[in-house]
Scaffold this motif. Structure first.
Motif, PDB file in Angstrom:
ATOM      1  N   LYS A 158      27.862  55.097  18.648  1.00  0.00           N
ATOM      2  CA  LYS A 158      29.267  55.113  18.800  1.00  0.00           C
ATOM      3  C   LYS A 158      29.806  53.561  19.114  1.00  0.00           C
ATOM      4  O   LYS A 158      30.821  53.336  18.213  1.00  0.00           O
ATOM      5  N   ILE A 159      28.942  52.741  19.674  1.00  0.00           N
ATOM      6  CA  ILE A 159      29.359  51.288  19.728  1.00  0.00           C
ATOM      7  C   ILE A 159      29.311  50.682  18.150  1.00  0.00           C
ATOM      8  O   ILE A 159      30.123  49.979  17.763  1.00  0.00           O
ATOM      9  N   THR A 160      28.220  50.949  17.441  1.00  0.00           N
ATOM     10  CA  THR A 160      28.051  50.522  16.327  1.00  0.00           C
ATOM     11  C   THR A 160      29.147  51.032  15.222  1.00  0.00           C
ATOM     12  O   THR A 160      29.758  49.992  14.546  1.00  0.00           O
ATOM     13  N   ASN A 161      29.371  52.372  15.360  1.00  0.00           N
ATOM     14  CA  ASN A 161      30.470  52.506  14.200  1.00  0.00           C
ATOM     15  C   ASN A 161      31.803  52.077  14.760  1.00  0.00           C
ATOM     16  O   ASN A 161      32.925  51.726  13.870  1.00  0.00           O
ATOM     17  N   ALA A 162      32.179  51.927  15.927  1.00  0.00           N
ATOM     18  CA  ALA A 162      33.489  51.393  16.445  1.00  0.00           C
ATOM     19  C   ALA A 162      33.398  49.990  15.801  1.00  0.00           C
ATOM     20  O   ALA A 162      34.842  49.484  15.337  1.00  0.00           O
ATOM     21  N   ALA A 163      32.486  49.037  16.103  1.00  0.00           N
ATOM     22  CA  ALA A 163      32.600  47.747  15.584  1.00  0.00           C
ATOM     23  C   ALA A 163      32.608  47.578  14.070  1.00  0.00           C
ATOM     24  O   ALA A 163      33.727  46.844  13.577  1.00  0.00           O
ATOM     25  N   LEU A 164      32.046  48.386  13.264  1.00  0.00           N
ATOM     26  CA  LEU A 164      32.198  48.316  12.096  1.00  0.00           C
ATOM     27  C   LEU A 164      33.581  48.911  11.561  1.00  0.00           C
ATOM     28  O   LEU A 164      34.226  48.461  10.629  1.00  0.00           O
ATOM     29  N   GLY A 165      34.158  49.856  12.052  1.00  0.00           N
ATOM     30  CA  GLY A 165      35.710  50.404  11.910  1.00  0.00           C
ATOM     31  C   GLY A 165      36.654  49.257  12.116  1.00  0.00           C
ATOM     32  O   GLY A 165      37.603  49.154  11.329  1.00  0.00           O
ATOM     33  N   ILE A 166      36.471  48.530  13.136  1.00  0.00           N
ATOM     34  CA  ILE A 166      37.497  47.440  13.316  1.00  0.00           C
ATOM     35  C   ILE A 166      37.273  46.388  12.499  1.00  0.00           C
ATOM     36  O   ILE A 166      38.376  45.783  11.938  1.00  0.00           O
ATOM     37  N   THR A 167      35.905  46.068  12.037  1.00  0.00           N
ATOM     38  CA  THR A 167      35.928  45.060  10.959  1.00  0.00           C
ATOM     39  C   THR A 167      36.376  45.404   9.542  1.00  0.00           C
ATOM     40  O   THR A 167      37.007  44.704   8.936  1.00  0.00           O
TER      41      THR A 167
END
Length: 610
Positions: free
Chosen positions: A249-258
């Motif tokens: 979930k942390i990885t998906n959130a960072a990719l979405g913000i980018t």
């Protein structure tokens, strides 16, 4: 006079009645005395006037007669005497006829005099009757006027009485309304006071109940907020705990913000680039005053006009333009060359048009663009200087926009000397110098996208680099006598004859020869430009509209022509008397140029050259 003589004179019988005419016998000559016929009784009677007559003379005559009878010539003497007697009888008859003729003439004159007197009497009676009828008519009109005055006085009296009655009724109605409003206000005030007293009394009686209700509502609201805060904290804590403990979930959130940040920046710069492209292709630059290119907004707002402009056929380059024959031939060659260059996608040539104001430079540029099928844009040099530092950017935008035209653009620069003047002069500012350099950069090479047309009243002020970019120089001079007549006739038809032929318009024309009047006006308006002649025609139209019955007379036309000539002479005097100290060094050359045009137009050989 004997009736037999009168009957013979009038050709009738002796019994015919002759009108009883009074003839003054004193004016008639005495009738001739007939000769004595055969009265041989010479014996005097007692008491007769012959009683003292001496007969010896007769005796001597008788003796002479006897001697004559005895002579050999007695027969001839007798024949001579008888012939003399006949002659006397003929003379007597002729004298008698003359006398009768004179009598008849006198009668005719008397009849004519009586007729004239009768006519005078009849004329006098007719005159008296006419004066009597006029007097009776005057009396009747006076009586009618008196009746009208009395009727008018009666009407005014009745109207005054009606107005007084209406005023009285209005005052009564107003007083009634005021009384009703007063009573209504008093009732409303009394009702409001009663309601206020009742509410105050009810509030005092229910004060304890209201305080208890407020305390209960506040306690319930506080408990509700506390429960909500506890529920939110529990949800957020559980979610954060689950998120931090799960690495996916942390990885998906960072990719979405980018991705979101990249999308925001891409949209920002993409929209800017698109806007600049749309502005360059469709939007009109700020320097352009007028253009035939249409924008998206114009296409949506006026679809019929836009479609008509797109599918319009090329027009004649000299339609509505009146110039000298040599100049017409030259600019027609330029128009044909420009049109063929556009069709063959060649390189356009730049043109410089110079001459006095109002000679048709701008009009020819528009016609040239329409004839060649190109778009046209008009800018003025006076708009560049106020831009200051923004002038460079505006010039670059202008030429980027010009190069984006698919049909080819004809850029007409009016008053080009306002910002394309010589850079060596100290009057030009740094911003204007930079703008001129930008213009020179954009026009360094000839282009197949746009054509440059410069117009100036003082071409000697242009920078030498601008002159180097000009391929064709055309001089537009003031119209000559023939050109003025063509202009007068064209504008007379456009602004006077065509409106006068339409029934919906108020303009009418007086009775005069239009053709000779146009020729006369062309002679009078020597020195006027085409623009001044068009304004003169508009002044004729306005004068006709301003007249009492909408009729434009020959006198009105002459008055407007004289006013226009006087105003033109006054302008020329202003130009001639203006000094360089009053206008500045830069404008001194402009004044000198206008003075030269004025002198050339008023020279005796002006019309011969045209």
């Amino acid at each position: 006079m004997d009736n037999s003589i009168l009957s013979r004179f009038f050709g009738g019988k002796g019994s015919t009645e002759i009108p009883d005419l009074k003839v003054d016998s004193s004016s008639l000559p005495p009738p001739p005395t007939p000769p004595d016929k055969g009265n041989n009784d010479k014996t005097p009677k007692p008491g007769d006037k012959w009683s003292n007559f001496d007969p010896t003379g007769l005796e001597r005559a008788a003796k002479a007669a006897r001697e004559l009878d005895a002579s050999a010539h007695a027969k001839d003497a007798l024949e001579l005497a008888r012939h003399q007697e006949q002659t006397k009888q003929v003379e007597f008859q002729s004298k008698l006829k003359e006398y009768e003729t004179q009598v008849e003439h006198l009668k005719i004159e008397q009849i004519r005099a009586q007729n004239e007197e009768r006519q005078k009497t009849l004329q006098q009676e007719a005159k008296l009757k006419k004066e009597q009828a006029e007097y009776q008519d005057l009396l009747s009109r006076r009586r009618y006027d008196d009746q009208l005055k009395q009727q008018s006085l009666m009407n005014e009296d009745n109207l005054r009485k009606q107005e007084q009655s209406v005023e009285k009724q209005e005052s009564m109605r107003r007083a009634t309304l005021e009384h009703e409003m007063k009573l209504r206000r008093e009732n409303e005030v009394a009702r409001a006071e009663a309601e206020a007293l009742a509410r105050a009394k009810a509030d005092r009686e229910n004060q304890d109940l209201r305080f208890e209700e407020i305390r209960l509502n506040a306690a319930e609201r506080r408990k509700t907020w506390q429960d909500n805060i506890k529920a939110i904290g529990t949800v957020v804590g559980d979610g954060a705990k689950a998120f931090l403990t799960d690495w996916d979930k942390i990885t998906n959130a960072a990719l979405g913000i980018t991705l979101a940040a990249g999308g925001i920046y891409a949209a920002k710069y993409g929209i800017g680039a698109t806007a600049r492209y749309v502005e360059a292709r469709i939007g009109k630059p700020s320097l352009v005053r007028e253009t035939s290119r249409f924008t998206v907004f114009e296409a949506v707002s006026h679809p019929i006009k836009t479609a008509r402009r797109i599918f319009s056929k090329p027009e004649d380059s000299l339609r509505g333009v009146v110039l000298k024959p040599t100049l017409e031939e030259r600019i027609r060659d330029i128009a044909i060359a420009t049109r063929n260059t556009k069709q063959n996608k060649g390189v356009y040539r730049n043109i410089l048009l110079h001459g006095p104001p109002g000679t048709g430079k701008t009009l020819f540029s528009k016609k040239l663009a329409m004839h060649s099928g190109m778009d046209f844009a008009i800018m003025t040099g006076g708009d560049v200087a106020p831009m200051g530092r923004d002038g460079v950017t505006a010039v670059h935008k202008l030429f980027h926009w010009a190069k984006s035209s698919n049909r080819g653009l004809m850029l007409f620069v009016d008053e080009a000397d306002a910002f394309l003047r010589k850079r060596s002069t100290e009057k030009i500012s740094e911003d204007l110098r930079a703008t001129l350099n930008a213009f020179l950069y954009q026009t360094g090479d000839q282009s197949s996208k746009f054509m440059l047309v410069l117009a100036s009243n003082q071409p000697e002020q242009l920078d030498w680099a601008i002159n180097d970019r000009v391929d064709e120089i055309v001089e537009f001079d003031l119209p000559g006598r023939d050109e003025r007549e063509r202009l007068v006739r064209m504008y007379f038809d456009k602004y006077v004859l065509e409106p006068a032929m339409e029934k919906k318009q108020r303009l009418k024309l007086g009775d005069f020869d239009f053709g000779s009047k146009c020729t006369e006006i062309a002679e009078t308006t020597k020195g006027l430009s085409g623009r001044e002649i068009s304004k003169l025609a508009v002044a004729w139209q306005a004068t006709g509209y301003a007249s009492s019955d909408g009729t434009l007379t020959e006198q009105m036309i002459d008055e407007r022509v004289n006013d226009a000539v006087k105003q033109h002479q006054l302008k020329m005097e202003w130009i001639a008397h203006a000094s360089p100290e009053q206008k500045g060094d830069d404008e001194a050359g402009h004044l000198t140029k206008k003075e030269s045009y004025f002198a050339a137009e008023h020279a005796p050989k002006s019309d011969e050259k045209s």
